[in-house]
Motif scaffolding. Structure first.
Motif, PDB file in Angstrom:
ATOM      1  N   ARG A  75      36.868  45.038  66.543  1.00  0.00           N
ATOM      2  CA  ARG A  75      37.239  44.687  65.172  1.00  0.00           C
ATOM      3  C   ARG A  75      35.984  44.575  64.321  1.00  0.00           C
ATOM      4  N   GLY A  76      36.135  44.789  63.023  1.00  0.00           N
ATOM      5  CA  GLY A  76      35.008  44.664  62.100  1.00  0.00           C
ATOM      6  C   GLY A  76      34.611  43.214  61.919  1.00  0.00           C
ATOM      7  N   THR A  77      33.846  42.941  60.889  1.00  0.00           N
ATOM      8  CA  THR A  77      33.334  41.596  60.658  1.00  0.00           C
ATOM      9  C   THR A  77      34.477  40.633  60.380  1.00  0.00           C
ATOM     10  N   ARG A  78      34.253  39.389  60.728  1.00  0.00           N
ATOM     11  CA  ARG A  78      35.255  38.357  60.462  1.00  0.00           C
ATOM     12  C   ARG A  78      35.397  38.136  58.964  1.00  0.00           C
ATOM     13  N   ARG A  79      36.568  37.736  58.563  1.00  0.00           N
ATOM     14  CA  ARG A  79      36.794  37.443  57.164  1.00  0.00           C
ATOM     15  C   ARG A  79      36.171  36.104  56.831  1.00  0.00           C
ATOM     16  N   ARG A  80      35.284  36.073  55.836  1.00  0.00           N
ATOM     17  CA  ARG A  80      34.674  34.821  55.403  1.00  0.00           C
ATOM     18  C   ARG A  80      35.489  34.282  54.243  1.00  0.00           C
ATOM     19  N   LEU A  81      36.059  33.119  54.423  1.00  0.00           N
ATOM     20  CA  LEU A  81      36.946  32.563  53.415  1.00  0.00           C
ATOM     21  C   LEU A  81      36.351  31.289  52.838  1.00  0.00           C
ATOM     22  N   ASN A  82      36.272  31.212  51.516  1.00  0.00           N
ATOM     23  CA  ASN A  82      35.836  29.996  50.846  1.00  0.00           C
ATOM     24  C   ASN A  82      36.932  29.622  49.864  1.00  0.00           C
ATOM     25  N   ARG A  83      37.898  28.865  50.321  1.00  0.00           N
ATOM     26  CA  ARG A  83      39.106  28.625  49.526  1.00  0.00           C
ATOM     27  C   ARG A  83      39.491  27.155  49.616  1.00  0.00           C
ATOM     28  N   LEU A  84      38.520  26.285  49.363  1.00  0.00           N
ATOM     29  CA  LEU A  84      38.809  24.862  49.370  1.00  0.00           C
ATOM     30  C   LEU A  84      38.773  24.339  47.939  1.00  0.00           C
ATOM     31  N   SER A  85      39.233  23.115  47.735  1.00  0.00           N
ATOM     32  CA  SER A  85      39.450  22.626  46.377  1.00  0.00           C
ATOM     33  C   SER A  85      38.174  22.587  45.543  1.00  0.00           C
ATOM     34  N   ARG A  86      37.049  22.214  46.137  1.00  0.00           N
ATOM     35  CA  ARG A  86      35.827  22.145  45.335  1.00  0.00           C
ATOM     36  C   ARG A  86      35.440  23.514  44.818  1.00  0.00           C
ATOM     37  N   GLY A  87      35.630  24.545  45.639  1.00  0.00           N
ATOM     38  CA  GLY A  87      35.282  25.886  45.208  1.00  0.00           C
ATOM     39  C   GLY A  87      36.249  26.447  44.183  1.00  0.00           C
ATOM     40  N   ARG A  88      37.476  25.919  44.160  1.00  0.00           N
ATOM     41  CA  ARG A  88      38.488  26.458  43.250  1.00  0.00           C
ATOM     42  C   ARG A  88      38.480  25.749  41.907  1.00  0.00           C
ATOM     43  N   TYR A  89      38.194  24.457  41.905  1.00  0.00           N
ATOM     44  CA  TYR A  89      38.314  23.684  40.675  1.00  0.00           C
ATOM     45  C   TYR A  89      37.016  23.019  40.226  1.00  0.00           C
ATOM     46  N   GLY A  90      35.982  23.096  41.034  1.00  0.00           N
ATOM     47  CA  GLY A  90      34.750  22.414  40.681  1.00  0.00           C
ATOM     48  C   GLY A  90      33.874  23.224  39.753  1.00  0.00           C
ATOM     49  N   GLY A  91      32.583  23.333  40.090  1.00  0.00           N
ATOM     50  CA  GLY A  91      31.640  24.030  39.235  1.00  0.00           C
ATOM     51  C   GLY A  91      31.613  25.517  39.455  1.00  0.00           C
ATOM     52  N   PHE A  92      32.556  26.049  40.212  1.00  0.00           N
ATOM     53  CA  PHE A  92      32.529  27.473  40.563  1.00  0.00           C
ATOM     54  C   PHE A  92      33.790  28.180  40.088  1.00  0.00           C
ATOM     55  N   ARG A  93      34.152  28.008  38.841  1.00  0.00           N
ATOM     56  CA  ARG A  93      35.403  28.595  38.350  1.00  0.00           C
ATOM     57  C   ARG A  93      35.338  30.108  38.279  1.00  0.00           C
ATOM     58  N   GLY A  94      34.165  30.694  38.437  1.00  0.00           N
ATOM     59  CA  GLY A  94      34.066  32.142  38.471  1.00  0.00           C
ATOM     60  C   GLY A  94      34.261  32.711  39.856  1.00  0.00           C
ATOM     61  N   TYR A  95      34.538  31.836  40.816  1.00  0.00           N
ATOM     62  CA  TYR A  95      34.690  32.266  42.206  1.00  0.00           C
ATOM     63  C   TYR A  95      35.760  33.344  42.363  1.00  0.00           C
ATOM     64  N   HIS A  96      36.833  33.262  41.560  1.00  0.00           N
ATOM     65  CA  HIS A  96      37.936  34.210  41.719  1.00  0.00           C
ATOM     66  C   HIS A  96      37.522  35.640  41.410  1.00  0.00           C
ATOM     67  N   THR A  97      36.467  35.819  40.609  1.00  0.00           N
ATOM     68  CA  THR A  97      35.979  37.165  40.339  1.00  0.00           C
ATOM     69  C   THR A  97      35.502  37.818  41.625  1.00  0.00           C
ATOM     70  N   ASP A  98      34.784  37.043  42.435  1.00  0.00           N
ATOM     71  CA  ASP A  98      34.304  37.558  43.722  1.00  0.00           C
ATOM     72  C   ASP A  98      35.462  37.814  44.666  1.00  0.00           C
ATOM     73  N   LEU A  99      36.448  36.918  44.656  1.00  0.00           N
ATOM     74  CA  LEU A  99      37.625  37.078  45.527  1.00  0.00           C
ATOM     75  C   LEU A  99      38.368  38.361  45.201  1.00  0.00           C
ATOM     76  N   ALA A 100      38.570  38.615  43.896  1.00  0.00           N
ATOM     77  CA  ALA A 100      39.327  39.791  43.481  1.00  0.00           C
ATOM     78  C   ALA A 100      38.615  41.083  43.851  1.00  0.00           C
ATOM     79  N   ALA A 101      37.289  41.031  43.938  1.00  0.00           N
ATOM     80  CA  ALA A 101      36.532  42.233  44.271  1.00  0.00           C
ATOM     81  C   ALA A 101      36.708  42.624  45.732  1.00  0.00           C
ATOM     82  N   ARG A 102      37.055  41.652  46.590  1.00  0.00           N
ATOM     83  CA  ARG A 102      37.136  41.922  48.023  1.00  0.00           C
ATOM     84  C   ARG A 102      38.566  41.985  48.546  1.00  0.00           C
ATOM     85  N   TYR A 103      39.509  41.340  47.851  1.00  0.00           N
ATOM     86  CA  TYR A 103      40.865  41.258  48.346  1.00  0.00           C
ATOM     87  C   TYR A 103      41.860  41.631  47.257  1.00  0.00           C
ATOM     88  N   ARG A 104      43.007  42.156  47.670  1.00  0.00           N
ATOM     89  CA  ARG A 104      44.066  42.513  46.739  1.00  0.00           C
ATOM     90  C   ARG A 104      45.257  41.582  46.957  1.00  0.00           C
TER      91      ARG A 104
END
Length: 246
Positions: A75-104
């Motif tokens: 199998r290829g590389t493991r999926r690295r997931l950063n999907r906890l509350s601090r990353g979603r609502y804290g100082g990283f509100r642009g995180y979803h841009t990176d998510l959308a680039a890798r996942y559909r």
């Protein structure tokens, strides 16, 4: 490649450990096909059934993947997931841009559904209460990696865009804030490991004995009232949860 029949470890586990070491060493690269089951059995001097058990173990661990009619691959590389509350609502509100680039993310269904117990408990309503549910599936280029749902109280969402069976051009929590008039203030993530349901195994295209990680995410307003209760389920062996915070 010697197998010690007198060892406490079962032969198939000894073979799995040696195959894993070879993969880590780079003898087989990600995406490369392994020798056939009979060939590996001959290498180790064991029965084909023993090798099959070793391969099955490494499939459950997410190291190998079997393609029907083709063979067994690393199998290829493991999926690295950063999907906890601090990353979603804290100082990283642009995180979803990176998510959308890798996942559909695909919206699967929108409508009223009976709330499962964990969702009902989070909202403080009886089991089976009809709530608004938005179900989704997340895929990479080659496979599904997340099945999930976001639940809302009908009183908060009646007549709003959240009831529409359409995807939004922004993160769901931003749409929910505007639709409900309530601001997400805090969130709690509870992550557990368990066996998948039959439907989850079929959707995620994993064996029924492959463990999954399950997230229950509860987002609250400033008065500690739940706005959204979200569920997400990922194939455990190929998912790594990672979070950085001060």
């Amino acid at each position: 490649m010697p197998i010690n029949p007198g060892a406490a470890e079962f032969p198939h586990r000894q073979i799995a450990a040696q195959l894993k070491a070879q993969i880590r060493r780079g003898d087989w690269a990600p995406g490369e096909r392994l020798p056939s089951i009979p060939a590996i059995a001959e290498m180790f001097g064991v029965a084909k059934q023993t090798v099959q058990r070793a391969v099955d173990q490494l499939r459950v661990e997410g190291i190998l993947i079997t393609k029907p009619g083709s063979g067994t691959y690393v199998r290829g590389t493991r999926r690295r997931l950063n999907r906890l509350s601090r990353g979603r609502y804290g100082g990283f509100r642009g995180y979803h841009t990176d998510l959308a680039a890798r996942y559909r993310q695909q919206l699967v269904a929108v409508g009223r559904s009976p709330a499962p117990p964990e969702v009902a408990d989070a909202f403080g309503v009886p089991d089976g209460t009809e709530l608004l549910c938005r179900r989704h599936l997340v895929r990479t280029e080659d496979s599904p990696v997340e099945v999930g749902a976001s639940w809302f109280l009908p009183a908060d969402t009646a007549g709003t865009t959240l009831e529409r069976a359409e995807a939004f051009g922004r993160p769901l929590y931003q749409e929910a804030e505007e639709a409900t008039g309530r601001r997400y203030a805090t969130a709690t993530d509870t992550i557990t490991a368990r066996q998948p349901s039959r439907e989850e195994a079929e959707t995620l295209q994993i064996r029924p004995d492959t463990p999954v990680l399950h997230l229950l995410h509860v987002a609250y307003d400033e008065r500690r009232r739940p706005i959204e209760v979200a569920q997400a389920t990922w194939p455990g062996p190929v998912t790594t949860l990672t979070e950085e915070y001060p």
